[in-house]
Scaffold this active site. Structure first.
Site, PDB file in Angstrom:
ATOM      1  N   HIS A  44       8.079  54.140  30.812  1.00 32.96           N
ATOM      2  CA  HIS A  44       8.119  55.427  31.517  1.00 32.96           C
ATOM      3  C   HIS A  44       6.714  55.960  31.692  1.00 32.96           C
ATOM      4  O   HIS A  44       5.861  55.778  30.829  1.00 32.96           O
ATOM      5  CB  HIS A  44       9.004  56.436  30.780  1.00 32.96           C
ATOM      6  CG  HIS A  44       8.634  56.646  29.343  1.00 32.96           C
ATOM      7  ND1 HIS A  44       8.986  55.764  28.341  1.00 32.96           N
ATOM      8  CD2 HIS A  44       7.935  57.633  28.745  1.00 32.96           C
ATOM      9  CE1 HIS A  44       8.527  56.206  27.187  1.00 32.96           C
ATOM     10  NE2 HIS A  44       7.868  57.334  27.406  1.00 32.96           N
TER      11      HIS A  44
ATOM     12  N   HIS B 224       4.679  59.520  32.238  1.00 32.91           N
ATOM     13  CA  HIS B 224       4.730  60.976  32.179  1.00 32.91           C
ATOM     14  C   HIS B 224       3.866  61.516  33.315  1.00 32.91           C
ATOM     15  O   HIS B 224       2.697  61.153  33.431  1.00 32.91           O
ATOM     16  CB  HIS B 224       4.121  61.490  30.866  1.00 32.91           C
ATOM     17  CG  HIS B 224       4.798  61.041  29.614  1.00 32.91           C
ATOM     18  ND1 HIS B 224       5.569  61.880  28.840  1.00 32.91           N
ATOM     19  CD2 HIS B 224       4.792  59.838  28.973  1.00 32.91           C
ATOM     20  CE1 HIS B 224       6.012  61.224  27.785  1.00 32.91           C
ATOM     21  NE2 HIS B 224       5.553  59.982  27.834  1.00 32.91           N
TER      22      HIS B 224
END
Ligand code: AMP
Length: 114
Positions: free
Chosen positions: A95, A97
């Site tokens: 992922h 951010h």
């Protein structure tokens, strides 16, 4: 199944910012700034360290769409991916951010401040 795979499947609720066939952007449950969005590939990869470069090409295009939608591109934002134990990665599904909407400050605090 990891927590972000459950979000992809809709088994865990999330506040979706943008979605296409291969990628998903949703609000971080514990935002650190006014804008804190996570971007993931729907397919599971443990981290950036093992993701095929061709996935990252699509990811880059998708992140640009997210930052355009959130109107972050003019003032800027921070893009972070944590990798593994020393990188401070808590969720083992790649992922990024996207953090912004206000100045985000210094990147890494001095070791003694941590
Ligand atoms: P990292 O430390 O890079 O693995 O970051 C994991 C991030 O996932 C943290 O910022 C958490 O707040 C966020 N997070 C964990 N569970 C959820 C969830 N169910 N929905 C949204 N964000 C989450």
């Amino acid at each position: 199944m990891c927590i972000f795979c459950k979000i992809v499947k809709g088994e865990i609720p999330s506040k979706i910012v943008l979605e296409d066939e291969n990628f998903l952007a949703f609000n971080d449950i514990n935002p650190t700034r006014k804008v804190h969005v996570l971007v993931i590939p729907k397919e599971h990869y443990d981290s950036f360290d093992v993701v095929p470069p061709k996935i990252m090409s699509g990811m880059t295009e998708f992140i640009h769409k997210v930052t355009s939608k959130l109107e972050l591109r003019e003032k800027g934002y921070r893009l972070i991916t944590n990798i593994g134990e020393h990188g401070g990665q808590e969720v083992p599904h790649l992922h990024f951010h996207i953090i912004g909407g206000e100045p985000v400050g210094r990147l890494v605090r001095d070791k003694q401040e941590n």
